[in-house]
Enzyme design. Structure first.
Site, PDB file in Angstrom:
ATOM      1  N   ASP A  25       0.820  -1.213   0.000  1.00 20.59           N
ATOM      2  CA  ASP A  25       0.000   0.000   0.000  1.00 20.59           C
ATOM      3  C   ASP A  25       0.862   1.274   0.000  1.00 20.59           C
ATOM      4  OD1 ASP A  25      -2.641   0.548  -0.061  1.00 20.59           O
ATOM      5  OD2 ASP A  25      -2.973   0.504   2.092  1.00 20.59           O
ATOM      6  N   GLU A  69      -5.031   7.926  -0.114  1.00 17.98           N
ATOM      7  CA  GLU A  69      -5.562   7.264   1.078  1.00 17.98           C
ATOM      8  C   GLU A  69      -4.567   7.233   2.245  1.00 17.98           C
ATOM      9  OE1 GLU A  69      -7.128   3.297   0.523  1.00 17.98           O
ATOM     10  OE2 GLU A  69      -8.181   3.465   2.435  1.00 17.98           O
ATOM     11  N   ASP A  79      -5.998   5.786  -4.842  1.00 18.38           N
ATOM     12  CA  ASP A  79      -6.101   4.658  -3.911  1.00 18.38           C
ATOM     13  C   ASP A  79      -4.968   3.702  -4.307  1.00 18.38           C
ATOM     14  OD1 ASP A  79      -6.695   2.637  -2.213  1.00 18.38           O
ATOM     15  OD2 ASP A  79      -8.851   2.722  -2.529  1.00 18.38           O
ATOM     16  N   ILE A  91      -3.810   0.863  -3.082  1.00 17.26           N
ATOM     17  CA  ILE A  91      -4.348  -0.502  -3.249  1.00 17.26           C
ATOM     18  C   ILE A  91      -5.800  -0.451  -2.805  1.00 17.26           C
ATOM     19  CG2 ILE A  91      -4.376  -2.912  -2.532  1.00 17.26           C
ATOM     20  CD1 ILE A  91      -1.511  -2.993  -2.291  1.00 17.26           C
ATOM     21  N   ASP A  92      -6.667  -0.495  -3.793  1.00 11.63           N
ATOM     22  CA  ASP A  92      -8.089  -0.551  -3.492  1.00 11.63           C
ATOM     23  C   ASP A  92      -8.444  -2.038  -3.396  1.00 11.63           C
ATOM     24  OD1 ASP A  92     -10.742   0.324  -3.218  1.00 11.63           O
ATOM     25  OD2 ASP A  92     -11.104   0.032  -5.357  1.00 11.63           O
ATOM     26  N   ASP A 111     -12.010   5.980  -3.792  1.00 13.79           N
ATOM     27  CA  ASP A 111     -12.616   4.671  -4.067  1.00 13.79           C
ATOM     28  C   ASP A 111     -13.479   4.680  -5.324  1.00 13.79           C
ATOM     29  OD1 ASP A 111     -11.610   2.872  -2.191  1.00 13.79           O
ATOM     30  OD2 ASP A 111     -12.866   3.731  -0.610  1.00 13.79           O
TER      31      ASP A 111
END
Ligand code: AMP
Ligand code: MG
Length: 401
Positions: A104, A129, A192, A194-195, A344
């Site tokens: 992330d 994020e 993001d 790592i969504d 997101d």
């Protein structure tokens, strides 16, 4: 004007891509691909513009797109490497959240590094994020060190940047570039890194999602899906390993394209499903019941007359799959009290819209990305093609009354 400059430097860009291809190793397939040619030509061009203000040199989103595709591709490589070692590790370490933490932050640092380096000086603002708060704690030193190594490895394997290795402080600083509040004015990247972290840990779908807001509107989106087949997820045919991993990209008014992450499939235009009869439609929803009410989706599908079972995928990979018509409807109904964040949905939203789809909240209102880090939506988010939307909205209304 940009087209002529682009063409003028195309030869130079090609030479650069050959140079990079020679240096390639683990990334050799990507490096020699059209992705590299696209982003290298753009980067060459961009360097020539450094020092000139954005007001004097009007930037096209095409150039931003090339930079964004490069950033997301590199982040995807970093995440793929971490997920591979995670899946090979024993159960004990799979229970540990540190692999997703490393990927992330690493993904955010790589993207921040590429954007800041390639965009004109002073123009970079990002709403992302993660921030470095937890990583600055003394007990997180080893994790910060691991992230720094991974980012340096990713940059060095790419071969485009001739820089000395980044330090932990450089990495923390790069991560903290994502602290912008966004808003209705100016340009803000929305990330993001790592969504779908739950999907990442399970070895399922996740996405690296990067969007660009200009005056409060999403004008560009790149959704990298390292585990999504380049072929439709709606067929029962199992994709071969070399058909897995794709990137969706869109800019305002220019449509949506999909290409493979490894460069073996050139960008091609994609379109949402044209299905008008709900009985022939299938729908996407979150894999995680905690993220979206499966009971409500089932009720809506029943009212509509949808026969197919739900297709459950983690992350904005759902928007990508929607954009290429793997399914006709996306339903997302978080439990009461949850506030959606712009990262997101920003990139996924434009990827679907530019493929001909509609994305609105459950009351039928467009999503407003200009209000800062949060996305205040009425009850949920739904998406389908323009023909199906009226009946979908009716079904949502009936099911939620
Ligand atoms: P998905 O994979 O589509 O379910 O969405 C993944 C995203 O849902 C994550 O990146 C989170 O930001 C977000 N998320 C986390 N918790 C919740 C929740 N309780 N309800 C809805 N979304 C959530
Ligand atoms: Mg997310």
């Amino acid at each position: 004007m940009w087209i002529s400059i682009f063409l003028r430097f195309a030869g130079e860009a090609k030479a650069m891509s050959v140079f990079c291809a020679n240096r390639a190793n683990a990334f050799s397939r990507t490096s020699s691909s059209s992705i590299l040619q696209l982003y290298t030509s753009s980067l060459t061009l961009n360097r020539r513009c450094r020092g000139r203000s954005r007001s004097r040199v009007k930037m096209s989103y095409e150039q931003d797109l090339a930079i964004a595709i490069k950033a997301v591709s590199l982040a995807a490589r970093l995440c793929q490497g971490v997920q591979r070692s995670l899946l090979q590790s024993d159960t004990q370490s799979k229970m540990d959240n540190s692999p997703v933490t490393v990927a992330d932050y690493g993904s955010q640092a790589v993207i921040s590094f590429v954007l800041e380096r390639e965009l004109p000086p002073g123009s970079f603002s990002m709403v992302a994020e993660e921030d470095s708060g937890d990583l600055r704690k003394t007990d997180a030193h080893d994790v910060a060190q691991r992230i720094t190594e991974l980012v340096n490895q990713t940059i060095s394997l790419d071969g485009t940047y001739n820089i000395s290795p980044l330090t932990i402080d450089d990495i923390l600083e790069a991560i903290d570039k994502g602290k912008s509040e966004g808003g209705p004015h100016g340009r803000h990247w929305v990330l993001d890194p790592i969504d779908g972290t739950k999907g990442f840990l399970r070895g399922d779908q996740y996405a690296i999602a990067l969007g660009l807001l200009d005056e409060g509107k999403v004008v560009l989106g790149v959704v990298g899906c390292p585990n999504l087949p380049c072929t439709s997820v709606s067929t029962s045919v199992k994709p071969s390993i070399d058909q897995i991993g794709c990137i969706f990209s869109a800019t305002k008014g220019a449509g949506t394209s999909m290409q493979s992450l490894d460069g073996s499939i050139q960008p091609k235009r994609v379109y949402v499903s044209a299905v008008e009869n709900p009985e022939e439609a299938s729908f996407f929803e979150s894999y995680e019941q905690k993220h979206s009410r499966h009971d409500l989706s089932a009720a809506i599908a029943k009212i509509l007359g949808v026969k197919a079972p739900p297709v459950r995928l983690d992350s904005q990979a759902k928007y990508g799959a929607m954009a290429r018509g793997d399914g006709a409807i996306y339903l997302r109904f978080p439990h009461p009290g949850y506030r959606e964040k712009i990262w997101d949905h920003a990139a996924g939203c434009i990827v679907v819209q530019e493929a001909g789809g509609v994305v609105v909240d459950a009351a039928g209102e467009p999503l407003d990305f200009s209000k800062g880090r949060y996305l205040d939506v009425e009850k949920g988010i739904i998406s389908t093609n323009p023909k199906l939307m009226p009946s979908l909205l009716d079904a949502v209304k009936t099911a939620t009354e």
